[in-house]
Design a protein around this motif. Structure first.
Motif, PDB file in Angstrom:
ATOM      1  N   SER A  45      15.948  -7.410  -2.269  1.00 32.61           N
ATOM      2  CA  SER A  45      14.975  -8.050  -3.283  1.00 32.61           C
ATOM      3  C   SER A  45      15.850  -9.015  -4.019  1.00 32.61           C
ATOM      4  CB  SER A  45      14.752  -6.821  -4.178  1.00 32.61           C
ATOM      5  OG  SER A  45      13.717  -6.132  -3.748  1.00 32.61           O
ATOM      6  N   ARG A  82       7.496  -4.697   7.217  1.00 35.43           N
ATOM      7  CA  ARG A  82       6.639  -5.383   6.193  1.00 35.43           C
ATOM      8  C   ARG A  82       7.176  -5.052   4.891  1.00 35.43           C
ATOM      9  NH1 ARG A  82       1.699  -6.534   8.719  1.00 35.43           N
ATOM     10  NH2 ARG A  82       1.444  -5.766  10.751  1.00 35.43           N
ATOM     11  N   GLU A  83       7.756  -4.066   4.656  1.00 35.71           N
ATOM     12  CA  GLU A  83       8.430  -3.941   3.164  1.00 35.71           C
ATOM     13  C   GLU A  83       9.616  -4.844   2.868  1.00 35.71           C
ATOM     14  OE1 GLU A  83       9.553   0.142   3.382  1.00 35.71           O
ATOM     15  OE2 GLU A  83       7.164   0.998   3.123  1.00 35.71           O
ATOM     16  N   SER A  84      10.162  -5.136   4.127  1.00 40.08           N
ATOM     17  CA  SER A  84      11.345  -6.152   3.970  1.00 40.08           C
ATOM     18  C   SER A  84      10.826  -7.433   3.718  1.00 40.08           C
ATOM     19  CB  SER A  84      12.335  -6.040   5.277  1.00 40.08           C
ATOM     20  OG  SER A  84      13.189  -4.671   5.267  1.00 40.08           O
ATOM     21  N   ASP A  86       8.375  -8.231   2.101  1.00 41.51           N
ATOM     22  CA  ASP A  86       7.886  -8.212   0.514  1.00 41.51           C
ATOM     23  C   ASP A  86       9.072  -8.245  -0.268  1.00 41.51           C
ATOM     24  OD1 ASP A  86       5.016  -8.033   1.487  1.00 41.51           O
ATOM     25  OD2 ASP A  86       5.238  -5.745   1.114  1.00 41.51           O
ATOM     26  N   ARG A  87      10.104  -7.528   0.044  1.00 41.41           N
ATOM     27  CA  ARG A  87      11.092  -7.284  -0.851  1.00 41.41           C
ATOM     28  C   ARG A  87      11.975  -8.944  -0.980  1.00 41.41           C
ATOM     29  NH1 ARG A  87      12.050  -1.986   1.139  1.00 41.41           N
ATOM     30  NH2 ARG A  87      13.167  -2.721   2.634  1.00 41.41           N
ATOM     31  N   GLY A  89      10.270 -11.662  -0.196  1.00 42.55           N
ATOM     32  CA  GLY A  89       9.444 -12.557  -0.751  1.00 42.55           C
ATOM     33  C   GLY A  89       9.287 -13.832   0.200  1.00 42.55           C
ATOM     34  N   ASP A  91       6.599 -14.840   3.801  1.00 45.52           N
ATOM     35  CA  ASP A  91       5.294 -14.317   4.321  1.00 45.52           C
ATOM     36  C   ASP A  91       5.848 -13.587   6.097  1.00 45.52           C
ATOM     37  OD1 ASP A  91       3.501 -14.822   2.559  1.00 45.52           O
ATOM     38  OD2 ASP A  91       3.463 -16.910   3.152  1.00 45.52           O
TER      39      ASP A  91
END
Length: 266
Positions: A45, A82-84, A86-87, A89, A91
């Protein structure tokens, strides 16, 4: 997939969120376009925040991360990749590595997950890390996209000749972590002499030596602006043949990262 920029910015142990974000922003503004992180670093993040804070368009930044060893079963790999994203930022993750072929690593299930993540556009390229040659060959037989990179410890005291040759033979990048051996290169006489000759630092000499090698990239880590910029300037250091031969001739051999369960100890 994008070409992997040959000098990247490592973020291992850069786990203070504000410091990590600032370091990434500074690196990008200094010229880096390749940022390396991992699920196990706990800073994805913050890396994403640093990319967002930079003046550089995020689409111009090559972002690599790695699946933790407890997340290598098929379902875990797919979910946490997929979580990575998102973290971070993004696509699409530019390059996703298997961090270590240990613990929950399953050659069939893990590689199937990477194939499906690539097919679904969650990742743009597949990497492996800390694999032996036999493990690389087994993974290559299972991978549907071509292997983009293999990340391993590599520096003048651990030149990884066999793995570098494998990278050249199979046309993927060998990405060197610990490329300055946590600055232990400063204790090696030939490197100190070459640094003095070029009015450079031993760290810059080690990085320049790696960049002289075919198919090799390097991801030095740093937090302060001066070290970040100093490492980046290694790109401009032109070693001559005598310099390269002297470094190639260093006979000291040791690892920085080593533990009983590591693949090379099995």
């Amino acid at each position: 997939m994008q070409e992997i920029p040959r000098l990247g910015f490592g973020t291992y142990e850069n786990d203070d969120p504000e410091q990590c974000a600032e370091s990434v922003r500074t690196a990008l503004d200094a010229g880096y376009r390749h940022v390396d992180t991992a699920q196990s670093y706990g800073n994805e993040s913050a890396v994403g925040d640093g990319i967002a804070a930079s003046d550089v368009d995020s689409e111009d930044v090559f972002v690599a991360t790695k699946l933790s060893t407890e997340n290598l079963a098929y379902d875990d790999a797919v979910e946490t990749a997929r979580e990575s994203a998102d973290r971070l930022g993004v696509d699409t993750i530019d390059l996703l590595y298997v961090h270590w072929p240990i613990n929950s690593y399953d050659p069939e299930g893990t590689i199937e997950a990477l194939n499906d993540l690539y097919e679904d556009g969650v990742i743009d390229a597949v990497g492996l890390s800390n694999f032996r040659v036999d493990q690389l060959n087994d993974a290559l037989d299972r991978l549907e996209p071509r292997l983009a990179a293999h990340q391993v410890e590599c520096h003048p005291m651990l030149p990884q000749d066999d793995l570098r040759a494998h990278a050249v033979d199979h046309d993927y990048a060998l990405v060197a972590y610990c490329p300055i051996a946590r600055n232990q290169v400063a204790d090696v006489e030939p490197i100190r002499e070459i640094a003095e000759k070029h009015d450079a630092t031993p760290a810059q000499v080690s990085l320049a030596w790696l960049l002289e090698k075919e198919n090799v990239a390097a991801i030095p880590k740093a937090t302060g602006e001066s070290h970040i910029r100093e490492n980046w300037e290694a790109r401009e250091l032109d070693l001559d043949d005598e310099d390269v031969a002297a470094i190639d001739g260093i006979d000291e051999r040791h690892r920085i990262v080593d533990f009983d369960a590591a693949p090379w100890n099995q």
